[in-house]
Scaffold this motif. Structure first.
Motif, mmCIF file in Angstrom:
data_model
loop_
_atom_site.group_PDB
_atom_site.id
_atom_site.type_symbol
_atom_site.label_atom_id
_atom_site.label_comp_id
_atom_site.label_asym_id
_atom_site.label_seq_id
_atom_site.Cartn_x
_atom_site.Cartn_y
_atom_site.Cartn_z
ATOM 1 N N THR A 27 59.745 35.395 4.479
ATOM 2 C CA THR A 27 60.705 35.169 3.350
ATOM 3 C C THR A 27 59.717 35.115 1.938
ATOM 4 O OG1 THR A 27 60.326 33.190 4.891
ATOM 5 C CG2 THR A 27 61.026 32.591 2.472
ATOM 6 N N ASN A 28 59.108 35.396 1.808
ATOM 7 C CA ASN A 28 58.429 35.799 -0.125
ATOM 8 C C ASN A 28 58.283 36.792 0.484
ATOM 9 O OD1 ASN A 28 59.878 33.602 -1.585
ATOM 10 N ND2 ASN A 28 58.129 32.193 -0.828
ATOM 11 N N GLY A 29 57.549 38.203 0.830
ATOM 12 C CA GLY A 29 56.907 39.356 1.166
ATOM 13 C C GLY A 29 55.260 38.400 1.199
ATOM 14 N N PHE A 30 55.395 39.488 -0.075
ATOM 15 C CA PHE A 30 53.676 39.468 -0.506
ATOM 16 C C PHE A 30 53.980 38.705 -2.179
ATOM 17 C CE2 PHE A 30 50.123 41.353 -3.342
ATOM 18 C CZ PHE A 30 49.448 41.708 -1.903
ATOM 19 N N GLN A 31 53.148 37.568 -1.937
ATOM 20 C CA GLN A 31 52.097 36.651 -3.233
ATOM 21 C C GLN A 31 50.888 36.513 -2.945
ATOM 22 O OE1 GLN A 31 54.516 33.586 -2.733
ATOM 23 N NE2 GLN A 31 56.086 34.059 -3.588
ATOM 24 N N ILE B 30 51.546 30.862 -8.859
ATOM 25 C CA ILE B 30 51.720 32.729 -8.671
ATOM 26 C C ILE B 30 51.549 33.413 -9.555
ATOM 27 C CG2 ILE B 30 53.925 32.758 -8.962
ATOM 28 C CD1 ILE B 30 54.057 34.615 -6.515
ATOM 29 N N ILE B 31 50.466 35.290 -9.652
ATOM 30 C CA ILE B 31 49.782 35.888 -10.631
ATOM 31 C C ILE B 31 50.870 36.851 -9.830
ATOM 32 C CG2 ILE B 31 47.982 34.014 -11.516
ATOM 33 C CD1 ILE B 31 46.370 35.836 -9.216
ATOM 34 N N ALA B 32 50.468 37.185 -8.368
ATOM 35 C CA ALA B 32 51.146 38.195 -8.676
ATOM 36 C C ALA B 32 52.393 38.576 -7.158
ATOM 37 C CB ALA B 32 50.313 39.766 -8.813
ATOM 38 N N GLY B 33 53.160 38.726 -7.103
ATOM 39 C CA GLY B 33 53.908 39.400 -5.528
ATOM 40 C C GLY B 33 55.091 39.873 -5.627
ATOM 41 N N LEU C 37 61.992 35.958 -3.654
ATOM 42 C CA LEU C 37 63.628 35.922 -3.449
ATOM 43 C C LEU C 37 64.352 35.197 -4.414
ATOM 44 C CD1 LEU C 37 63.130 36.280 0.320
ATOM 45 C CD2 LEU C 37 63.225 38.241 -1.702
ATOM 46 N N VAL C 38 64.554 35.195 -5.135
ATOM 47 C CA VAL C 38 66.203 34.373 -5.667
ATOM 48 C C VAL C 38 67.428 34.814 -5.219
ATOM 49 C CG1 VAL C 38 67.071 33.954 -7.374
ATOM 50 C CG2 VAL C 38 64.813 34.701 -7.904
ATOM 51 N N SER D 49 69.937 36.215 -2.810
ATOM 52 C CA SER D 49 69.139 37.659 -1.990
ATOM 53 C C SER D 49 68.680 38.297 -2.804
ATOM 54 C CB SER D 49 70.519 38.072 -1.455
ATOM 55 O OG SER D 49 71.394 38.273 -2.798
ATOM 56 N N THR D 50 68.192 38.830 -3.980
ATOM 57 C CA THR D 50 67.939 39.559 -4.675
ATOM 58 C C THR D 50 66.006 39.200 -4.708
ATOM 59 O OG1 THR D 50 68.940 39.591 -6.248
ATOM 60 C CG2 THR D 50 67.626 40.660 -6.826
ATOM 61 N N SER D 51 65.443 40.561 -4.137
ATOM 62 C CA SER D 51 63.979 40.200 -5.205
ATOM 63 C C SER D 51 62.968 40.749 -6.051
ATOM 64 C CB SER D 51 63.407 41.339 -3.833
ATOM 65 O OG SER D 51 62.172 41.019 -3.734
ATOM 66 N N MET D 52 62.542 39.886 -6.854
ATOM 67 C CA MET D 52 62.082 40.569 -8.110
ATOM 68 C C MET D 52 60.455 40.884 -8.153
ATOM 69 S SD MET D 52 63.995 37.764 -11.187
ATOM 70 C CE MET D 52 63.345 36.366 -10.103
ATOM 71 N N PHE D 53 59.776 41.659 -8.874
ATOM 72 C CA PHE D 53 58.269 40.892 -8.808
ATOM 73 C C PHE D 53 57.713 40.667 -9.888
ATOM 74 C CE2 PHE D 53 53.881 43.788 -9.798
ATOM 75 C CZ PHE D 53 53.491 43.644 -8.134
ATOM 76 N N ARG D 54 56.671 40.046 -9.311
ATOM 77 C CA ARG D 54 55.606 39.258 -10.728
ATOM 78 C C ARG D 54 54.212 39.841 -10.313
ATOM 79 N NH1 ARG D 54 57.275 32.697 -10.836
ATOM 80 N NH2 ARG D 54 55.504 33.065 -11.971
ATOM 81 N N CYS D 55 53.854 39.619 -11.872
ATOM 82 C CA CYS D 55 52.926 40.025 -12.850
ATOM 83 C C CYS D 55 52.668 40.164 -13.316
ATOM 84 C CB CYS D 55 52.655 41.354 -11.519
ATOM 85 S SG CYS D 55 50.274 42.336 -12.178
#
Length: 314
Positions: free
Chosen positions: A99-103, A111-114, A117-118, A120-126
């Motif tokens: 669902t969200n990949g790696f978090q 959440i501090i990294a990972g 999904l917004v 159909s767009t995937s964002m990387f947060r860190c």
């Protein structure tokens, strides 16, 4: 096959005194061994008890349960509608799912990294990225916890980019522009609400105070009103100012224009008044019924007489 008191049923590959393998069926246990300790006791490598299965080694092609499996021959690990979950002694947690990949979450559940999904767009947060703990870029917020990013090398925050807000904007806390500072000292502020660009020397901390040396450009029809103009100044007395109605050169000392030809007019290419540069002769006066003449030479730079000489003769 032997039944031994206190041991249960034991199955050997040979007579007990020369056996190399053994299976034990006892009270609540099944054990398998193919070697012994130096004491002569069997080394049970696989045991099945009411607590589960203990095995030193498994040789298999696929471990399967429901619609999920682990294929050890191909290395494929498939979980249907499942997640991989890991945690450490500090309470940090890692989730991997479809669902969200790696978090990665901290002990407080933030959440501090990972990946996120917004739609159909995937964002990387860190919170920060870099090559080391002393050479990194913060993401989302600066080291001062303002919206933006900080570039850090060692203990020096050498560049900061922050979102800025126009105080006159009717939308509270809206992002209207960007400010850039070098080592904490602002040198560029660009704002869409005011339609302005402010370039200064890095003299004051932040973006609100500006030194004398600056370049200011503003477009017309901004939300804050006012006409368009450009101003380049060394201080409030020495500057060049341009707008649609005038062009000023302000100076507390001497203002100079150096050029081979100087023109004053709305269209110098098709007319106007030119400031001549060069030397030319002149006639000063004629007296004695035309018998006595005074003439000479004048030197001109940009229309300004810089020197002259005259001769009186007959």
């Amino acid at each position: 096959v032997y039944e031994e008191p206190g041991q249960g049923i034991l199955v050997y590959d040979k007579k007990p005194e020369s056996a190399t393998k053994c299976v034990k069926i006892g009270g609540g246990i099944i054990g398998v061994a193919n070697s012994k300790y130096s004491s002569g006791a069997w080394k049970w490598r696989t045991a099945i008890t009411g607590d589960g299965v203990t095995a030193d080694e498994l040789t298999t092609g696929r471990i399967k349960g429901g619609n999920s499996y682990w294929d050890l021959d191909s290395g494929a690990f498939y979980l249907r509608d499942g997640s991989i979950f890991m945690t450490d002694s500090n309470g940090n947690r890692v989730y991997i799912n479809a669902t969200n990949g790696f978090q990665i979450y901290d002990k407080n559940g933030s959440i501090i990294a990972g990946t996120v999904l917004v739609g159909s767009t995937s964002m990387f947060r860190c919170n920060m990225v870099g090559t080391s703990s002393t050479n990194y870029i913060t993401t989302g917020t600066t080291t001062s916890n303002h919206p933006g990013a900080s570039f850090v090398n060692g203990s020096t925050e050498y560049c900061t980019i922050e979102a800025v807000h126009a105080k006159d904007s009717p939308t509270a806390s809206s992002t209207d522009g960007v400010g850039i500072s070098a080592c904490g000292y602002g040198f560029l502020a660009v704002n869409r609400y005011y339609r302005q660009t402010w370039l200064t020397t890095p003299y004051y901390a932040g973006y609100m105070s500006h030194p004398d040396e600056q370049l200011y450009m503003k477009s017309g029809n901004s939300n804050a009103g006012g006409s368009a103009y450009v101003k380049l100044q060394e201080n409030s007395n020495n500057y060049v100012y341009l707008d649609s109605s005038r062009a000023d050169i302000g100076s507390s000392d001497t203002a100079r224009i150096l050029a081979p030809k100087f023109a004053i007019g709305t269209s110098p290419s098709s007319g106007g008044t030119y400031g001549y540069t060069g030397s030319t002769q002149f006639i000063g006066c004629i007296t004695n019924n035309g018998n006595n003449w005074t003439w000479g030479t004048i030197n001109v730079v940009n229309g300004i007489i810089t020197g002259m000489s005259s001769i009186t003769g007959n």
